[in-house]
Each structure stands twice: as structure tokens, then as C-alpha cells.
Design a protein around this motif. Structure first.
Motif: not given
Length: 209
Positions: A32, A66, A69-70, A73, A97-98, A100-101, A103, A209
Motif C-alpha cells: 500500500s 503494508r 492491506s491491498p 483489493q 493491524w486493522e 493500518k488497513g 482486513n 498514515h
């Protein structure tokens, strides 16, 4: 971002068309963080074992997280991740962790000092698209060969984190990409240094952030 590499230039990911971005995602697991993707020429390649040198407390796991997080997607289907904690006395705190994006619906956490012995059926199954081994206490060269083979067979990204910085003089021959990462608290900068797999380069950047 600063790149210690005079032989390569990197273009910003934001300039890519949607089709180009999708094509890149089919080949790579992107972070990300755009600077990391630029330094790694798209991210972590699918089907490979990568090895990260990040001593505990150095802050490097912030960069590795990081990449997760993608995941939901990167495809129409969700990509599942398994994080295997091998550091004794350390527990994962999922809400951080959530934030920081990541899921949490598509990630599972477990602990094992000897992951290949304890969790071998997991590695024989393609269910988890990304598997992170965080400082396993017991991992032989034969185990690394097995991980590399399974990553290639299932087209996964398997990330091996070491509790020390990697040396370019010797190391894991089965990891296609080897790099060190850390956070300099004094200057509030993260560093990413390639040890093997790409031409020598180092990136320095701050996280937004």
C-alpha cells in the motif's frame, strides 16, 4: 523518496492506467506504499519466497504489514493470508493491524516455532495466497527449498522474516528476493535495502498514515 541506485529510475504508480495496474497486480503482490512498489519494481512477485531481515524492535514489520492491506483489493476474489508467529513471548494484536488497513476477515494468526513440521498441510494447500513466517525458530535449508517449491506451485507469496539483518555474502539460496528493512526513529524514516534479487538499491521514505 531517495534511491541509492544510479542505474535505475522508477516512475510513480499513480501514473499507470487501470489496465497497467491490473497487469502489474497479476505479476506482483503490491504494497500500500507506492515508494516500496517503485523500489521493488511492482512489489513482491507471485510464486516466490522472499526473505526479510528485520530485527525485533527495528520497525521493519510496519512495511511488511503494508503488503497485506491491498490483498482484498487485488482480485475480485478475496486473498487470504496466514501470519505464523515464531517469536516466543510475542503476541499479535489484531486491532492495531486493522488500523493500518488490514482486513481482519481475510487473515488468520497462529504460533509455531517449527512451522513446517507443525503446519505442513497448510503449505500443501493453496488456500492462503500469502503466508508470513515471522522469525521461525526452526527452519532448515531443506525447509526453505520446500517453501520455495510450494510458493511456485501454488503461485503464492511466502514471506520469511529473520530476526537479524541479512548479509549479501551468504544466506538463503532459495529466496528469490532478500532485503533488509528498518525504521530510523531519530529521523522518522523507513529504509528498504535490497540484498539479492534486484540490482543493489536502497530506498528511504516516511509513511503517510
Amino acid at each position: 523518496m531517495q534511491l541509492d541506485n544510479s542505474n535505475h529510475s522508477f516512475s510513480s504508480g499513480s501514473g499507470l492506467s487501470n489496465a497497467a495496474q491490473l497487469a502489474t497486480q497479476r505479476l506482483h503482490l503490491p504494497s500500500s506504499i507506492s515508494q516500496v512498489n517503485q523500489a521493488l519494481e511492482g512489489g513482491l512477485r507471485w510464486g516466490e519466497l522472499s526473505e526479510w531481515g528485520s530485527p525485533w524492535g527495528s520497525g521493519g514489520r510496519e512495511l511488511i504489514i503494508r503488503f497485506l492491506s491491498p490483498l482484498h483489493q487485488a482480485s475480485q476474489e478475496p486473498y487470504w493470508c496466514l501470519w505464523i508467529q515464531g517469536q516466543e513471548g510475542v503476541n499479535v494484536y489484531p486491532p492495531a493491524w486493522e488500523a493500518k488497513g488490514v482486513n481482519l476477515k481475510y487473515i488468520r494468526f497462529t504460533k509455531s516455532l517449527n512451522p513446517i513440521k507443525d503446519l505442513k498441510p497448510v503449505f500443501l494447500n493453496p488456500f492462503f495466497k500469502v503466508i508470513v513466517l515471522d522469525c521461525p525458530q526452526q527452519l532448515s535449508a531443506e525447509d526453505c527449498q520446500f517453501l520455495s517449491r510450494q510458493a511456485r506451485c501454488h503461485r503464492q507469496s511466502i514471506i520469511l522474516i529473520r530476526n537479524y539483518f541479512l548479509s549479501p555474502k551468504k544466506g538463503n539460496v532459495w529466496a528469490k528476493l532478500r532485503l533488509n528493512c528498518w525504521h530510523n526513529h531519530l529521523h522518522n524514516q523507513f529504509y528498504l535495502k535490497v540484498v539479492k534479487g534486484l540490482s543493489p538499491r536502497q530506498a528511504a521514505f516516511r509513511l503517510e498514515h
